[in-house]
Every structure is written in structure tokens, then in C-alpha cells.
Design an enzyme around this catalytic site. Structure first.
Site, short mmCIF file in Angstrom:
data_model
loop_
_atom_site.label_atom_id
_atom_site.label_comp_id
_atom_site.label_asym_id
_atom_site.label_seq_id
_atom_site.Cartn_x
_atom_site.Cartn_y
_atom_site.Cartn_z
N CYS A 115 5.82 -0.53 2.91
CA CYS A 115 5.70 -1.94 2.51
C CYS A 115 6.87 -2.33 1.62
O CYS A 115 7.50 -3.37 1.80
CB CYS A 115 4.39 -2.17 1.78
N CYS A 143 2.84 5.08 16.46
CA CYS A 143 2.85 4.39 15.17
C CYS A 143 2.89 5.42 14.04
O CYS A 143 2.02 6.30 13.98
CB CYS A 143 1.61 3.52 15.03
N ASP A 176 9.09 22.58 -27.07
CA ASP A 176 8.73 21.35 -27.79
C ASP A 176 9.61 20.17 -27.43
O ASP A 176 9.42 19.07 -27.93
CB ASP A 176 8.74 21.59 -29.31
N THR A 195 6.90 28.90 -31.53
CA THR A 195 6.36 28.01 -32.55
C THR A 195 6.04 26.64 -31.97
O THR A 195 6.89 25.97 -31.40
CB THR A 195 7.37 27.85 -33.70
N ASP A 216 8.46 28.85 -25.45
CA ASP A 216 8.84 28.90 -26.85
C ASP A 216 7.64 29.45 -27.62
O ASP A 216 6.52 29.47 -27.09
CB ASP A 216 9.21 27.49 -27.32
N ASP A 249 0.80 -1.22 0.00
CA ASP A 249 0.00 0.00 0.00
C ASP A 249 0.84 1.27 0.00
O ASP A 249 0.32 2.34 -0.31
CB ASP A 249 -0.93 0.03 1.22
N ASP A 270 -4.14 6.90 16.09
CA ASP A 270 -3.33 6.45 14.94
C ASP A 270 -4.21 6.07 13.75
O ASP A 270 -4.03 6.56 12.65
CB ASP A 270 -2.46 5.27 15.36
N CYS A 307 2.11 5.32 10.93
CA CYS A 307 1.30 5.03 9.73
C CYS A 307 0.86 6.30 9.03
O CYS A 307 1.11 6.50 7.84
CB CYS A 307 0.07 4.21 10.11
#
Length: 728
Positions: free
Chosen positions: A18, A381, A622, A427, A425, A14, A708, A383
Site C-alpha cells: 500500500c 496474486c 549499558d 557493571t 558487560d 495494511d 490466494d 498478496c
């Protein structure tokens, strides 16, 4: 010894935490040289020698609580940045050593069918059952709650032990296990069971949120139809869309989705690009215009020449780019990751100090202070803190990609929000990149006569000015007369015979060498030239019939797009290699500063000049001749069209070429950074509040885990708001 490369599909990841646990565990396996885990791609690639015990490697990953299956065979690792494959193995991805994506669509299961959901439901049901049993048979004491707690705690504890043995001792699961077991010994099994159940709820919600972000971008792949109608000989054959090759000509019927990137080869019609670009109205497509896979043919049969295979079409490249971008961490995320590395051990030390110091030094009651120490473990914790940044970035990258705003990672996304000057730019960036007829002067006859004869002379020419004249004649539905003795005069123009009269179309200078222009005619032509327009003069039978003016016109949204940037406090400037007269004319129309006549190195030097003045610069171009300036700027943004250059050269790409999308990118970045700030405030703020109340004895284990889990839920929900991009 040659290194082997094995790919795996990983389920249940997740967040970056992990991935870090899996990488740490796999790196400790004998014979493993490199490991890279992609959360977005659900994948892992391992470089190893022939003696590596792959079964043991997979067992380690499963022990951490993740699903793992081989995604391909082992093959020699490349010596370069390419991806080595055996002749029999299909090309599943791309990448560098340790960075391979399997882009097959992941198996999606409803959240309630996942392992996390089953464990959470079992733990929750056991806790409810324990509550009922304790009411019916109060004499059993804490045993029903202890049993209920073990249903959820045993799998969590096993993951904690495996993580510790694999090099991650201070995992979230370890903190949870210590707190829950401690609760049992303190006679607070009811709270321990509730803590475990709530922890599992938080884990499930985190997984659902991560899946939602992934599904948002993966849904794009479902826009491409499974089959296509390919023209062969005099007939049409239905084939799988994935088998189309570059150069194939396909028929797209009205109402059908276009199955591949390509260009219109004959006729034309309207195409609904809303599913891919977000355009609110269908876009008219003429022969030579590009079309994107997944868009809808609105009203006429289209013949399209395929320009990209299924693996390389616009949508496939967008999905690949976003998955790669999600692995590129923003500076804020890298800081949070480093912070959490020290934060979690520090929490353990603080909790231990709370549990021990007061009873040892000041004679406090052991059970009371150990209970507070366990609560602090849960409060600490990380998390919510760990997920605060990547959740927001993943949601933003996905939301941007669905609008054609491609950002190569969190670092680019974060940098965009600090931009104070955008250098464009001209053009192909501020303008369409091709000339259009802007004025038709008729000195004799009508404007239609002038356009008809000019277009007749230019029939068959591919010169940009000729293409502009022919496009205007086609748009006006003018029937062209037959031309005989047609010829091109190098450097001057074209000539031919129409209806028995000699006709010439060329520059004003070349025309003036053949006939004399009146003062009025010359004055009107000079006025058009002063507006940066190219003027071709038409002669017929020795007389000046008229003139046609052409110019590369601004994109339809250029003026409004620049206005949005200015409203956001971003200064705008045009950097162009075009001549000053033409550039100033476009600049005046758009209300933008102009610096013209520049070479690529000049543009780069000007970027450095602005940076020295304190500006944070975005260079928009471009992606080809602007490469030095794109590299010099804080963020390089390539104007797209779906080309490889647009997707690969710069740090970001406006896939569909809208100037207003540059402002949308910056706005998305600012929203994201604001969201991350909110998430960090929520995560740390709740912890600070409950830390104080726990030490004061006001709150205990239940509120601690709610702090938490609640913070994780709030942070995740807040980040998911970014999936809904605001309307333009």
C-alpha cells in the site's frame, strides 16, 4: 526556493505494498521532492515546492482507495535532520526529512464500520441475491451475477486504473479486474462475482490483522492516566498529566497509576510493574529508585519527581521506536519485495502464454485456455507472499515491546536469531550497578551495633559505599544514633563521635594504620577481598568493632538468564574493565567466562576476535562506555532502565534490565523467522498446487481466488500468533 513540508494522515493502509503504491503516485506529482509513507504511523510526509497542487495530490491518493486528511500545516523543510515547525504548531512527532510520525492516537473504528467492510458486505449480499434471483428466474441467465460482480468490481477497477496511471500497472487490483472481466466474456459471471467477493473478504481480513498489530502496541498509551496530582506549596492540585514538567513533584495515591516517569523522592512502597514490564510480583521502590509511567502504585502514597514529559516518557518512546522499527525492513522482507516486483509481471506473462500458446500452436480451444489463463492470474496474486514477512515482523515487534524488548527494525530482529555468542558487560548489566552490603563481621558486640554506628557515620553521604550501608540500615529498620564532630578524611574514611566515643570507618589499610588487626581479623577480611568485595573496617574507642563487606551483586535473574542462553546454544562471556579479582568472583558465581581489565577499544578488539572465529556476536552493555563494542557486534543490545541511551545507542534494548530478556529476544527472533518460513511455504505452496491443477483442468476461478485469499488469511493468522509471547 524553500521546500515546504506537509503531513497527512492516511487511512486504509495494511502493508508495505500500500505504501509503495502511494509513494509512487505522489512522487509523480509536479513539484514533489520527497515522499515517505509510514504504514505503522498511518502517515505521509511530502516535501514540495510552493506551486505543488496539493488538492490534486490528495485526489490521487483517494483515487487509489485510501483516506487522506492533512495532519498539519505546511512549513519550511529543515536543512538538517531535524523537524522544522512553525512557532504556532505543536510538536507532533520527530524525524528526519521524509520521516515524520504523528503520534496522536489514530481514530479506531470497528472493522464493520470501515469502507472495506461496507464494500465487502455489499458485494457479498449482492452475490447471495444473485444466487436467489437465478433460482427464481433462471431465464435471466448470467445478468444477475454480472450486476453483483460490478458492485465490488467498479471500486476495485477504479483503484487499478488509478494505480496504473500513477506508475503501478501490475497491481493486485489490476490482476483481479482483468480476471473478473474475462470471466464475464467467457460466460462465467457467477464465478467472476464470487471471485470479487472473496477478494474483498481477503482485503478486509488483511486490514483487520494489520489493525490488530497496531492496536497491540498503541494499547500501551492507554495505561497512562489523564490527570496527575502535583504538589504546590502546602497543597495538592489535580492537573492534566500531559502538562507535567520535568522537576515537578507529584503525589501518587495507593491504587493509582503513575502518570509520568520519575524517581521516588521520599518514603517508598511497592509498585506493580506488570502492565509495562511483565513482572509477576510488585517491586519495592525506595527513595532514589526510578518508576515508569503506566505502572500501578500498590500500597503506599508515593512522592515522585518527574524526569520526563508526556512526549518523552518510557511508553511514548517505546511506541515511537516500534513504529519506526516497523518501517525498517528485514533482509528477507527486502528480498520478497524485490522478488514480487518481478514476480507479478512474470505471472502476467505466464498467464498470457497459457491463454494463447496452446490454441495458437497446438489447436487448443480458445475459451478453455483463456479461462485457465485467467485462473493463473488469480493464483499469481502476490498478496499472501508480500504480507508473509511484514505481518510476522510487525506482530513480533509489538509483542516484544510489550515485554520491554525493543528492536530497531526487522534487520535487527532477523540478526538476533543467528547469534551464537553473547558478550556481557559486568557493571550494570550482569550486576545491579550499585554496591550492596553482603557481609557484616562483628568482632565486638553484635552485627546490629556495627551496622548502626557505620550508618550513623555515613548519614548524608552520597558515596556509593555509604549509600549501600544506609540502604541496609533502612531495610533492617535500625534507629541511628546522633553523631557529632563528623568529618571525612580524604582517601581514608570518615570519623565522628557517637555516645562520647570516637568512631572511624574506613579501608582495612587505613584502619590498620591506627590499630593492629589480629591475624584472625586480617584473615577474614582477606577472604572477603578474595571474593571481590570491598571491606570497610569500623573502629570504636581504639578497638576493632567489626567490618562491613560490600559488592556490586549479580542481578537476581542473571544466573537463570545465562543458563537459558547456554541451553539455546549461545556461548556467554563477560567483558569488563573491572579488576580481575572482582570480575572472576562474579564470573565464578554466575558460571561465565571472564575477560577483565579491558578498555573500550579492547572490548571492540575482542568482539572482532570472536567474529574472526566464526561467531555471530551480540554485545550487551549499558550503551555508553561499551559503544565501540556495541557497534562492532552483529547486534548491540543496551540494558535499559528507560534511559535515552538505552533506547537510542544500540540496535536493541532490554528496557527493564533483565538478563533473561536477552534470551527472550533471541527466542522471539527464532520464532519469528520460523513463522516467516512457514508463511512463505504456505503462500508459494498453495500457488504451486493450484497452478498445476489449473493447467490440468481440475480447478478453475473459484479455487484460484480461494488459493490466494485462503493463503492470505492463513499467513495473517499464523503471523498474529506471534502477538501472544510464550510465558517465561
Amino acid at each position: 526556493m524553500d521546500q515546504l513540508k506537509t503531513r497527512y494522515r492516511i487511512d486504509g493502509m495494511d502493508c508495505g505494498g500500500c505504501a509503495a503504491k502511494i509513494e509512487t503516485a505522489v512522487r509523480r506529482c509536479d513539484g514533489v521532492a520527497q515522499v515517505a509513507v509510514s504504514v505503522a504511523g498511518h502517515s505521509m510526509v511530502v516535501e514540495h515546492d510552493a506551486k505543488t497542487d496539493l488538492a490534486s495530490l490528495m485526489k490521487r491518493v483517494k483515487g487509489l482507495g485510501y483516506g487522506i486528511t492533512p495532519a498539519g500545516s505546511s512549513d519550511p523543510a529543515p536543512d538538517n535532520d531535524g523537524d522544522a515547525r512553525s512557532a504556532s504548531e505543536p510538536d507532533k512527532g520527530h524525524g528526519a526529512p521524509g520521516h515524520v510520525h504523528d503520534h496522536a492516537e489514530p481514530t479506531q473504528r470497528p472493522w464493520w464500520k470501515t469502507t472495506k467492510a461496507r464494500l465487502m458486505l455489499a458485494s457479498g449480499a449482492a452475490f447471495v441475491a444473485a444466487l436467489l434471483v437465478s433460482q427464481i428466474a433462471p431465464g435471466l441467465g448470467q445478468w444477475p451475477f454480472t450486476a453483483a460482480m460490478l458492485i465490488g468490481l467498479i471500486p476495485v477497477g477504479r483503484r487499478a486504473l488509478m494505480a496504473a496511471l500513477s506508475g503501478t500497472p501490475f497491481s493486485i487490483e489490476m490482476l483481479m479486474t482483468i480476471a473478473a472481466i474475462g470471466a464475464v466474456f467467457l460466460g462465467a459471471s457467477e464465478e467472476g462475482a464470487a471471485v470479487v467477493a472473496l477478494f474483498l473478504v481477503g482485503e478486509l481480513l488483511e486490514g483487520v490483522a494489520a489493525g490488530k498489530a497496531r492496536a497491540s502496541i498503541q494499547a500501551l498509551t492507554k495505561l497512562i492516566p489523564k490527570t496527575a496530582f502535583i504538589e504546590k506549596g502546602d497543597g495538592v492540585v489535580e492537573v492534566p498529566a500531559e502538562t507535567l514538567a520535568v522537576g515537578d513533584v507529584i503525589l501518587v495515591r495507593p491504587g493509582d497509576r503513575i502518570p509520568a516517569d520519575g524517581v521516588i523522592v521520599s518514603s517508598g512502597g511497592s509498585v506493580d510493574e506488570a502492565p509495562v514490564t511483565g513482572e509477576s510480583t510488585p517491586v519495592h521502590k525506595a527513595p532514589g529508585d526510578p518508576v515508569f509511567a503506566g505502572t500501578v502504585n500498590a500500597d503506599a502514597a508515593l512522592h515522585v519527581r518527574v524526569t520526563a514529559t508526556a512526549a518523552d516518557n518510557t511508553i511514548a518512546r517505546v511506541v515511537k521506536l516500534v513504529e519506526e522499527a516497523q518501517e525498517s525492513k528485514a533482509p528477507t522482507q527486502r528480498f520478497i519485495d524485490r522478488f514480487s516486483t518481478f514476480y507479478t509481471p512474470a505471472v502476467v506473462l505466464v498467464a498470457a502464454a497459457v491463454a494463447i500458446v496452446q490454441p495458437l500452436v497446438f489447436g487448443g480451444e480458445w475459451q478453455v485456455w483463456i479461462y485457465k489463463g485467467l485462473a493463473i492470474l488469480l493464483i499469481g496474486c502476490p498478496c499472501a507472499l508480500v504480507i508473509s514477512t511484514p505481518a510476522a515482523i510487525a506482530a513480533s515487534l509489538s509483542a516484544g515491546a510489550r515485554r520491554g524488548l525493543l528492536l530497531k527494525g526487522g534487520a535487527v530482529l532477523e540478526s538476533l536469531g543467528r547469534i551464537t555468542l553473547a558478550a556481557f558487560d559486568k557493571t550494570g548489566t550482569l550486576t545491579e550497578g550499585r554496591p550492596q552490603v553482603t557481609d557484616i563481621l562483628a568482632f565486638i558486640g553484635s552485627e546490629t551495633d556495627v551496622l548502626r554506628d557505620a550508618a550513623a557515620l555515613e548519614t548524608g553521604s552520597s558515596h556509593p559505599l555509604a549509600t549501600a550501608i544506609l540502604a541496609r540500615a533502612a531495610a533492617d529498620q535500625i534507629t541511628l544514633p546522633k553523631v557529632t564532630d563528623a568529618a571525612a578524611i580524604a582517601g581514608k574514611g570518615v570519623t565522628g563521635t557517637i555516645d562520647g566515643a570516637e568512631v572511624f570507618l574506613g579501608s582495612a589499610g587505613a584502619a590498620g594504620a591506627q590499630v593492629s588487626l589480629s591475624p584472625e581479623q586480617a584473615s577474614r577480611i582477606r577472604a572477603l577481598n578474595s571474593q571481590g568485595k570491598s571491606v570497610s573496617v569500623l573502629l570504636r574507642g581504639g578497638a576493632v568493632l567489626g567490618a562491613i563487606a560490600m559488592r556490586d551483586e549479580p542481578r537476581p535473574d542473571a544466573l537463570s538468564g545465562l543458563a537459558k542462553l547456554k541451553a539455546m546454544g549461545v556461548r556467554t562471556v563477560m567483558l569488563t574493565g573491572d579488576n580481575a579479582q572482582t570480575a572472576q568472583a562474579i564470573g565464578q558465581t554466575l558460571g561465565i567466562e571472564v575477560r577483565a581489565g579491558l578498555l573500550p577499544q579492547d572490548k571492540q578488539a575482542i568482539i572482532r576476535e570472536y567474529q574472526a572465529q566464526g561467531f555471530k556476536v551480540a554485545k550487551v552493555g549499558d550503551g555508553i562506555n561499551d559503544a565501540p563494542a556495541l557497534a562492532a557486534a552483529e547486534v548491540g543490545i543496551a540494558m535499559g532502565g528507560g534511559t535515552d541511551v538505552a533506547l537510542e545507542t544500540a540496535g536493541a534494548a532490554v528496557l527493564h534490565g533483565r538478563v533473561a530478556d536477552v534470551a527472550a529476544m533471541i527466542a522471539l527472533s527464532r520464532r519469528t523467522m520460523g513463522n516467516i518460513g512457514q508463511n512463505i511455504t504456505i503462500a508459494l505452496g498453495l500457488k504451486a498446487v493450484f497452478l498445476v491443477t489449473t493447467v490440468m483442468g481440475i480447478t478453475g476461478l473459484w479455487p484460484a481466488i480461494l488459493a490466494d485469499t485462503g493463503a492470505t488469511v492463513l499467513v495473517t493468522m499464523n503471523a498474529m500468533r506471534l502477538l501472544q509471547a510464550p510465558k517465561d
